[in-house]
Write an enzyme that holds these catalytic residues in place. Structure first.
Site, PDB file in Angstrom:
ATOM      1  N   TYR A   1      23.117 -22.591 -34.268  1.00  0.00           N
ATOM      2  CA  TYR A   1      22.467 -23.110 -33.151  1.00  0.00           C
ATOM      3  C   TYR A   1      22.631 -24.301 -32.534  1.00  0.00           C
ATOM      4  O   TYR A   1      23.623 -25.196 -33.172  1.00  0.00           O
ATOM      5  CB  TYR A   1      20.883 -23.253 -33.678  1.00  0.00           C
TER       6      TYR A   1
ATOM      7  N   HIS B   1      26.926 -26.029 -36.403  1.00  0.00           N
ATOM      8  CA  HIS B   1      27.135 -26.164 -35.185  1.00  0.00           C
ATOM      9  C   HIS B   1      28.480 -26.024 -34.801  1.00  0.00           C
ATOM     10  O   HIS B   1      29.306 -26.414 -35.552  1.00  0.00           O
ATOM     11  CB  HIS B   1      26.667 -27.632 -34.532  1.00  0.00           C
TER      12      HIS B   1
END
Ligand code: C5P
Length: 315
Positions: A243, A290
């Site tokens: 995400y 990430h």
């Protein structure tokens, strides 16, 4: 025969019409001057516009309110999978309480060609050290900081103004009355925590210890929409990483609510380490959930395409 009264009426009409024409001319030339000098809402060439419009969704719900809070199943399950929760409350019920406590409105829906809101998005990278960006950052209308990124003692490099601070429970800090608390929720418990810090103060544990209360103005609270996070992940990051990072979400948030976006404090050190301007530590920038590299590439593209101005620091 034309009488005096008719002549007078014609004269008044001509004078009113010419005043309107002059005013219209002035307005048009001011606009074209603004466009040429590209202060805000700058025009893009067609190739850049295509790249941008394939990613940017102007209709995206940015913050939660009663009108937009319901989630479709795909969004709900995508969001629920970000951080597995052991006990799960009912999302709709929690949101109902949430929106009875905090401003329930569509924030910053005042976009127009004449608006020129300038924003600084300030990440926590160590590339801010020695930058002297402080005055430039403070000169923007909005200064959006994130997590614990402090200003005290770092004013010369990071400024002192904070109009918005993006946090989640595990990264929360006190903020003064000039700052909007923007919650970036990764789970239902984060929404419950936001309620709790302003009411019962009983939540002090998520997957780690969290502050049961913080100093913040309840009337300045905003909650980022789970669908906004999914849109950023899919549309901007093409599903890279698990995400988007807080910084990347803050940057796209700024693209949606500001007309001119300046970005500071993003990027790893030359050695590729993830470091902060306010503490001595470093880790691999691609560790964690990430995709730092991909986010970095999109940010550079946004700079090349003149949608943001990226300030890279001095080291
Ligand atoms: O480390 P932290 O998550 O608090 O940093 C906030 C944001 O600043 C990150 O999400 C990232 O976008 C940006 N950052 C960065 N490079 C660093 C440190 C932070 O780009 N070295």
């Amino acid at each position: 025969m034309i009488n005096k009264r008719t002549l007078h009426r014609v004269a008044v009409f001509v004078s009113v019409a010419s005043t309107i024409c002059i005013l219209l001319f002035c307005q048009t030339s001011t606009r074209s001057f603004l466009t040429d000098s590209c202060v805000c809402n700058c025009a893009m060439d067609s190739e850049d516009l295509l790249w941008f419009s394939q990613r940017y969704k102007p209709s995206a719900n940015v913050t939660l309110n009663t009108k937009n809070s319901r989630l479709d199943w795909q969004t709900y399950w995508w969001w629920r999978s970000l951080q597995n929760e052991s006990t799960v409350a009912n999302y709709n019920k929690v949101v109902e309480v949430l929106l009875s406590l905090f401003p329930d409105k569509e924030h910053y829906s005042d976009s127009s060609p004449s608006r020129c809101r300038t924003c600084a998005v300030v990440g926590n990278s160590g590339n801010l050290n020695g930058s002297h960006y402080g005055p430039l950052i403070d000169s923007q209308d909005f200064v959006i900081r994130m997590n614990e990124g402090p200003t005290d003692g770092f004013e010369q490099d990071v400024g002192s103004k904070t109009t918005h601070r993006v946090i989640y429970p595990e990264s929360a800090v006190d903020m003064d009355e000039t700052t909007h608390l923007i919650l970036l929720p990764f789970k239902i418990l984060d929404l419950q925590w936001l309620i709790s810090i302003f009411t019962t103060r009983h939540i002090d544990l998520t997957y780690m210890y969290v502050k049961p209360s913080i100093k913040a103005d309840r009337n300045k609270v905003m909650i980022l929409h789970p669908a906004f996070m999914k849109y950023i992940y899919e549309s901007w990051l093409q599903s890279h990483g698990q995400y988007p990072s807080t910084g990347f979400i803050s940057l796209i948030f700024a693209l949606h609510i500001c007309d001119e976006v300046s970005v500071f404090g993003f990027g790893p050190s030359k050695e590729g380490a993830w470091h902060h301007y306010f503490e001595d530590f470093g880790m691999d920038s691609n560790g964690g959930p990430h995709d730092g590299d991909f986010e970095g590439k999109v940010i550079s593209k946004l700079h090349q395409k003149h949608r943001i101005t990226m300030y890279k620091g001095w080291w």
